[in-house]
Design a protein around this motif. Sequence first.
Motif, PDB file in Angstrom:
ATOM      1  N   CYS A 105     -38.097 -36.596  77.353  1.00  0.00           N
ATOM      2  CA  CYS A 105     -38.525 -37.324  76.147  1.00  0.00           C
ATOM      3  C   CYS A 105     -37.532 -38.433  75.801  1.00  0.00           C
ATOM      4  CB  CYS A 105     -38.638 -36.367  74.963  1.00  0.00           C
ATOM      5  SG  CYS A 105     -39.677 -34.942  75.298  1.00  0.00           S
ATOM      6  N   CYS A 164     -35.891 -36.061  71.575  1.00  0.00           N
ATOM      7  CA  CYS A 164     -36.421 -34.710  71.681  1.00  0.00           C
ATOM      8  C   CYS A 164     -35.789 -33.819  70.596  1.00  0.00           C
ATOM      9  CB  CYS A 164     -36.160 -34.155  73.077  1.00  0.00           C
ATOM     10  SG  CYS A 164     -37.197 -32.743  73.489  1.00  0.00           S
ATOM     11  N   ASP A 165     -36.552 -32.827  70.211  1.00  0.00           N
ATOM     12  CA  ASP A 165     -36.331 -32.056  68.970  1.00  0.00           C
ATOM     13  C   ASP A 165     -34.881 -31.910  68.496  1.00  0.00           C
ATOM     14  OD1 ASP A 165     -38.968 -31.690  69.593  1.00  0.00           O
ATOM     15  OD2 ASP A 165     -38.963 -29.531  69.277  1.00  0.00           O
ATOM     16  N   SER A 203     -41.146 -38.852  72.649  1.00  0.00           N
ATOM     17  CA  SER A 203     -41.255 -37.477  72.178  1.00  0.00           C
ATOM     18  C   SER A 203     -42.716 -37.123  71.930  1.00  0.00           C
ATOM     19  CB  SER A 203     -40.412 -37.291  70.915  1.00  0.00           C
ATOM     20  OG  SER A 203     -40.624 -38.354  70.030  1.00  0.00           O
ATOM     21  N   CYS A 204     -42.961 -35.879  71.584  1.00  0.00           N
ATOM     22  CA  CYS A 204     -44.326 -35.376  71.411  1.00  0.00           C
ATOM     23  C   CYS A 204     -45.124 -36.275  70.471  1.00  0.00           C
ATOM     24  CB  CYS A 204     -44.297 -33.953  70.859  1.00  0.00           C
ATOM     25  SG  CYS A 204     -43.722 -32.739  72.048  1.00  0.00           S
ATOM     26  N   ALA A 246     -39.832 -33.275  66.779  1.00  0.00           N
ATOM     27  CA  ALA A 246     -39.200 -34.576  67.029  1.00  0.00           C
ATOM     28  C   ALA A 246     -39.714 -35.627  66.044  1.00  0.00           C
ATOM     29  CB  ALA A 246     -39.450 -35.015  68.462  1.00  0.00           C
TER      30      ALA A 246
HETATM   31 FE1  FES Z   1     -39.432 -33.368  73.625  1.00  0.00          FE
HETATM   32 FE2  FES Z   1     -41.605 -32.453  72.186  1.00  0.00          FE
HETATM   33  S1  FES Z   1     -40.829 -31.757  74.103  1.00  0.00           S
HETATM   34  S2  FES Z   1     -40.187 -34.014  71.714  1.00  0.00           S
END
Ligand code: FES
Length: 573
Positions: free
Chosen positions: A55, A123-124, A195-196, A202
Motif C-alpha cells: 500500500c 497502510c493502517d 491504501s484500501c 488507513a
Molecule cells: Fe494496506 Fe488496507 S491493507 S491499507
Amino acid sequence: MSENPTRRSQAWFGGTDKMGFFHRSGLKAMGVPDRMFDGRPVIGICNTWSQLAPCNAHLRDLAEYVARGVYEAGGLPLEFPVASLGETLMRPSTMMYRNLVSMDVEETIRANPLDGVVLLAGCDKTTPALLMGAASVDLPSIMLSGGPTLTGRRNGAQLPSGTGTYAMYDQVRAGTMSPEEFVGAEVCMWRSNGSCNTMGTASTMASLVEVMGLALTGNAAIPAVDARRRTLAHDTGRRAVEMVHENLTLSTVLVRRAVENAIRVNAAIGGSTNAVVHLLAVAGRVGIDLCLDDFDSIATGVPLLVDLVPSGKYLMEDFFDAGGIPVVINELGELLHRDALTVTGRTLGENVAGATGWGSPVIRTVDDPLRENAGIAVLRGNLAPDGAIIKPSAATAELLVHRGPAVVFEDIDDLHARIDDPELDVDADSVLVLKGAGPKGYPGMPEMGNLPIPAKLLRAGVTDMVRISDARMSGTAFGAVVLHVAPESAAGGPLALVRDGDLIQLDVPARRLHLEVDDTELARRRIDRGEQKTPEPGGYTQLYLQHVTQADTGADLDFLRGRRGSDVPRASH
Ligand code: FES
C-alpha cells in the motif's frame, strides 16, 4: 558560517571543528553543495516505503515531490527509511510492531540533524506509528498520506478492499462461489498503489490526521495515483520549511481539541474501530488526558454522514469526488472546534472555508444523515470491567440488544479447527466468543475480532451474529462485533472464564456487556484456571509482552508514553 546558529541542525553543521567536518563531509559525499549548510531548515522525509508494504509502494515517488517543495521554500530535504508495516503480509500482527516502528521514528529523528519532519504513511499502522514517534520528539511535523487505491471492480460491480474479501470468502464457505472465482478476484481489488479504497483503518487515520490539522487539506481522499496527490506532496514539503521558521511544533497542533474533532469526525465518516486504540496511544505521547469513555461521550449526537463501505456503499474515489473531508467538516459546522490550529498556521475552519459539496449522495447532510447517532459505543459490565467497544453503524440493528448462549473458542487455532464443524453446537442466537487474541495473548491484538460465521449457518442464510473477543477488527470489516475487551483473557480478564452455554447479554443502548454467571462461580473458575505465566520468547516479542498496556489505554509500551523532546544528543566521535 550560519545565519541561524540556534537552529537544531546547526549543532551538526555549524561548527568548524572535527565534528562539523565529519557531518558536512558525509552529506557532501551525496552531492550536497556547501551552501546548503548555511542554516536553512533541514527537513527529514520519514518514509515507510517498502515492497513489504504494498500500500506504501509509491511513497518513494511522493518523497521526490516533497523534496521539490522543500527546495522551493529554501530548505534541505533528507529522506530516510523507517521500518514499515504492511497489513497484507506481516505476521502475527502489524499492531505488535506499531510501537517498535514508533521507536525507530523517534530515535532516528532525535539522533539526526533535523529541524522539521514530513511523515509519509499509508497502510493502517504506519500512520499511528509515525505520529507516535514524532510526537515523542515534538519538532515541527507534518504528515502526508499515500492516498487510497483506485476503485476495485469485478464483473460490473465495485469490489471493496478487505470488505470484498470477507464477503467473497463467506460465499466460498457457503458454497456459492468457486475457489477459482475467488482467486480470480485477487487482481480486481487493489488496482493501483495506495491504501484500501474503503473507509478502513488507513483511510480513517488519513481522514483524522487531516481533521486534527496535522496534514494539508485534501490529505485523506485524493487517490494515490492522482496527479493532485503529487501536488499535495510538493505543497507539504514547502509547508514543512515554513513550519520550522514559525517553530510550529507538533504538540502545538496536537492538542485535546484536535483529538475531540477527530473523535467526532470518526463518527461522521463511519471510521474504523482501530482509531480508538491509535488515538489513545498518540494522545499518550503528548500528555493529552484522553480515556476510552471519551470516544462514546464526545461523539454523542454526531450523525453518520459518509456513505462508504463498510458502513455504507461507496468507495474512497467517490468520497474524493464528493469533496472529501472539507465538506464533512463544513457539514458538521459547530459540532467541531473550528478554531483549532493546524499545520497551515490557520484554523481548521479557515482551511475549509468555501468547501461545499455538489449534492453527491456520498456525503449526506446533517438534516438527512445515513444514521442519527453514529460513533463508537463503549460497553462495560462484568465481562469487560475496563471496557469494550462496538461500532453500531457496521452492525445489524436487531443484534444491538441480544441475549444468547456462548460458543467459546479458547484461541484462534481452536476456532479454525471447529468453526465449520457440522457438529458444532451453534445457532443464529449463539454468541461466538474468542479468547487469547488481545495484545499479550496472540500476541499483538490481531484483526480477528470479526469471527467467521459458521459455514452451516451461512448456508442457512445467517449474515450476522454477536461476536465477542479481546481482538481488534479490520476497519474494512463489519458485523455485531464486540472488540478490545479489557482486561484481555491473557491478562486475567473475565473473558478467560467464559464457558460454552453461559448466557451473555449485549445491550448497546444501555452500554452493557454482561455474563450471566454469579461472582462465586467466577471466583471458583478463576481458581481452577490457576496462575498464568507470561511467555519469555526473547527478542522484541518479550519486550512487547512485558510492557504492552491494555487496549483501553492504547496498547502502547508503558515506557514509551510521554514526550522526550528534541534535545541534541552528545557528539559521537
Ligand atoms: Fe494496506 Fe488496507 S491493507 S491499507
